[in-house]
Enzyme design. Structure first.
Site, mmCIF file in Angstrom:
data_model
loop_
_atom_site.group_PDB
_atom_site.id
_atom_site.type_symbol
_atom_site.label_atom_id
_atom_site.label_comp_id
_atom_site.label_asym_id
_atom_site.label_seq_id
_atom_site.Cartn_x
_atom_site.Cartn_y
_atom_site.Cartn_z
ATOM 1 N N TYR A 148 -52.255 35.404 -50.107
ATOM 2 C CA TYR A 148 -50.817 35.340 -50.364
ATOM 3 C C TYR A 148 -50.141 34.204 -49.594
ATOM 4 O O TYR A 148 -49.112 33.707 -50.010
ATOM 5 C CB TYR A 148 -50.143 36.656 -49.965
ATOM 6 N N LYS A 181 -65.125 41.752 -50.149
ATOM 7 C CA LYS A 181 -66.192 41.259 -51.024
ATOM 8 C C LYS A 181 -67.118 40.418 -50.156
ATOM 9 O O LYS A 181 -67.192 39.192 -50.310
ATOM 10 C CB LYS A 181 -65.590 40.452 -52.180
ATOM 11 N N ASP A 200 -64.607 45.948 -55.480
ATOM 12 C CA ASP A 200 -64.735 46.339 -56.894
ATOM 13 C C ASP A 200 -65.320 47.746 -57.004
ATOM 14 O O ASP A 200 -64.883 48.552 -57.840
ATOM 15 C CB ASP A 200 -65.572 45.315 -57.682
ATOM 16 N N ASP A 243 -53.223 45.176 -52.607
ATOM 17 C CA ASP A 243 -52.206 45.172 -53.663
ATOM 18 C C ASP A 243 -52.747 45.892 -54.895
ATOM 19 O O ASP A 243 -52.105 46.770 -55.465
ATOM 20 C CB ASP A 243 -51.843 43.718 -53.998
ATOM 21 N N ASP A 296 -51.970 50.018 -56.373
ATOM 22 C CA ASP A 296 -51.441 50.349 -57.706
ATOM 23 C C ASP A 296 -52.341 51.371 -58.392
ATOM 24 O O ASP A 296 -51.885 52.313 -59.031
ATOM 25 C CB ASP A 296 -51.353 49.103 -58.602
HETATM 26 C C1 IPM Z 1 -46.286 44.858 -54.109
HETATM 27 C C2 IPM Z 1 -45.861 43.887 -55.154
HETATM 28 C C3 IPM Z 1 -45.631 42.538 -54.516
HETATM 29 C C4 IPM Z 1 -46.955 42.047 -53.992
HETATM 30 C C5 IPM Z 1 -44.950 41.487 -55.411
HETATM 31 C C6 IPM Z 1 -43.645 41.982 -55.973
HETATM 32 C C7 IPM Z 1 -44.754 40.188 -54.691
HETATM 33 O O1 IPM Z 1 -46.786 43.852 -56.177
HETATM 34 O O2 IPM Z 1 -45.548 45.041 -53.125
HETATM 35 O O3 IPM Z 1 -47.340 45.471 -54.266
HETATM 36 O O4 IPM Z 1 -47.753 41.449 -54.734
HETATM 37 O O5 IPM Z 1 -47.219 42.257 -52.818
HETATM 38 MG MG MG Z 2 -48.324 45.323 -56.022
#
Ligand code: IPM
Ligand code: MG
Length: 368
Positions: A145, A196, A229, A253, A257
């Site tokens: 990032y 990884k 993975d 990240d 999710d």
């Molecule tokens: C998160 C989001 C952010 C990230 C974006 C909005 C920049 O996906 O907080 O998980 O990638 O960190």
């Molecule tokens: Mg995210």
């Protein structure tokens, strides 16, 4: 009763459903001030697309310094299609990344808990997710990032090259691993560290440093290393094998999710981004729901405010030393779910569908 002495909370509603869910958070802070004689002072400022529209930049210096000066920042969400075509450095998300980086919020805590009332909302079978309680610890200020060099550059033959750099140092790895180990101590003493290392040197280093720290300071913790993975796959196959998952910025990240969706809805998951404790025991922090701005449902009063409200609860716990109030708030959320109230995202047969505002009001009524 603990009294918060004029403690500053900064609210940054941001974009999409951000303002709607942060409005419910604000109502709860006001309730605590009035009924628990807490003395929070809070201000509200623009961030992300909302700030771009008003000030042409995703975050102004004034707002940035206000967030430095607050005990806890609570953010709604940043971004949306309206600002998609802006040049990279001007996008709404840059505000969030700037706050993370410059407040040195290196530790992102993302709990994925499947509430018993909502086992049927998950796309996975109830027996796979019921009782699920995972904590994802994501490194937040390093890796790909932020790594340099980065950019898009012209190369020969009229082509272009996009470059990002993934790197981690020993100290960056150790300080986030420490957070994961310390959290595991209060949970089931189990950490799964993901990288990884089969293809990346930075992954090899990650694995070695995490192991070295465990051997030195956390002998009692059960540590497993897992390729990222494989972890993504195991999260779907048998998520209850995990307690604390430790991952770098990018893998964290994605895995967070995925873990979020196991619980039924992204609308339920809070997060805390924390820095180091200073000499006075204070910790810089930013709290935000994991769900993002969800532009497709913005402005309809149907978004689920629970993730934002639980983010406030994390702020009470991690930044403001108000564990009792945090527990009260968590319990109120549970009671409302027990009563069968559901926003659209978690609606199922036989339950009562409510709006964002109704959900906030119902939670407040259970605080009483
Ligand atoms: C998160 C989001 C952010 C990230 C974006 C909005 C920049 O996906 O907080 O998980 O990638 O960190
Ligand atoms: Mg995210």
């Amino acid at each position: 009763m603990t009294k918060a002495k004029n403690r500053k909370i900064l609210l940054l509603p941001g974009d999409g459903i951000g303002p709607e869910v942060v409005k419910e958070v604000k109502k709860i802070i006001e309730w605590f001030n009035k009924n628990k004689s807490l003395d929070f002072s809070f201000e509200e400022e623009l961030i992300g697309g909302a700030s771009i529209d008003a000030n042409k930049i995703p975050i102004t210096d004034e707002v940035f310094y206000k967030s430095l000066d607050s005990e806890a920042v609570i953010l709604g969400a940043c971004g949306g299609p309206k600002w998609d075509n802006l040049e990279f450095s001007k996008k709404p998300e840059r505000a969030l990344l700037k706050l993370r980086k410059e407040l040195k919020l290196f530790a992102n805590l993302r709990p994925a808990i499947c509430f018993k009332q909502l086992v049927d909302s998950s796309t996975l079978k109830p027996e796979i997710v019921s009782g699920l309680d995972i904590m994802i610890v994501r490194e937040l200020t390093g890796g790909i990032y932020f790594g340099e060099p980065r950019g898009i550059e012209p190369i020969e033959n009229n082509e272009r090259k996009g470059v990002n750099t993934h790197s981690y140092t020993t100290s960056e790895i150790q300080r986030i691993a420490k957070v994961a180990f310390d959290l595991a101590k209060k949970r089931k003493n189990k950490v799964t560290s993901c990288e990884k290392s089969n293809v990346m040197e930075a992954g090899v280093l990650w694995r070695e440093e995490v192991q070295a720290l465990k051997d030195k300071e956390y002998k009692k913790i059960e540590l497993n290393h897992m390729l990222a993975d494989n972890c993504a796959m195991q999260l779907l196959r048998n998520p209850k094998q995990f307690d604390v998952i430790l991952a770098d910025n990018l893998f964290g990240d994605m895995l967070s999710d995925e873990a979020a969706m196991l619980t039924g809805s992204l609308g339920l998951l809070p997060s805390a981004s924390l820095g180091s404790r200073d000499k006075n025991g204070k910790i810089r922090s930013l709290y935000e729901p994991v769900h993002g701005s969800a532009p497709d449902i913005a402005g309809k009063n149907i978004a689920n405010p629970i993730a934002a409200i639980l983010s406030l609860s994390m702020a009470l716990k991690y930044s403001l030393d108000l564990d009792k109030e945090a527990n009260l708030l968590d319990a109120a959320v549970q009671k409302v779910l027990d009563d069968g109230l559901r926003t659209k995202d978690i609606m199922s047969k036989g339950k009562k569908e409510v709006t964002t505002t109704d959900m906030g009001d119902a939670i407040i009524s259970k605080l009483k």
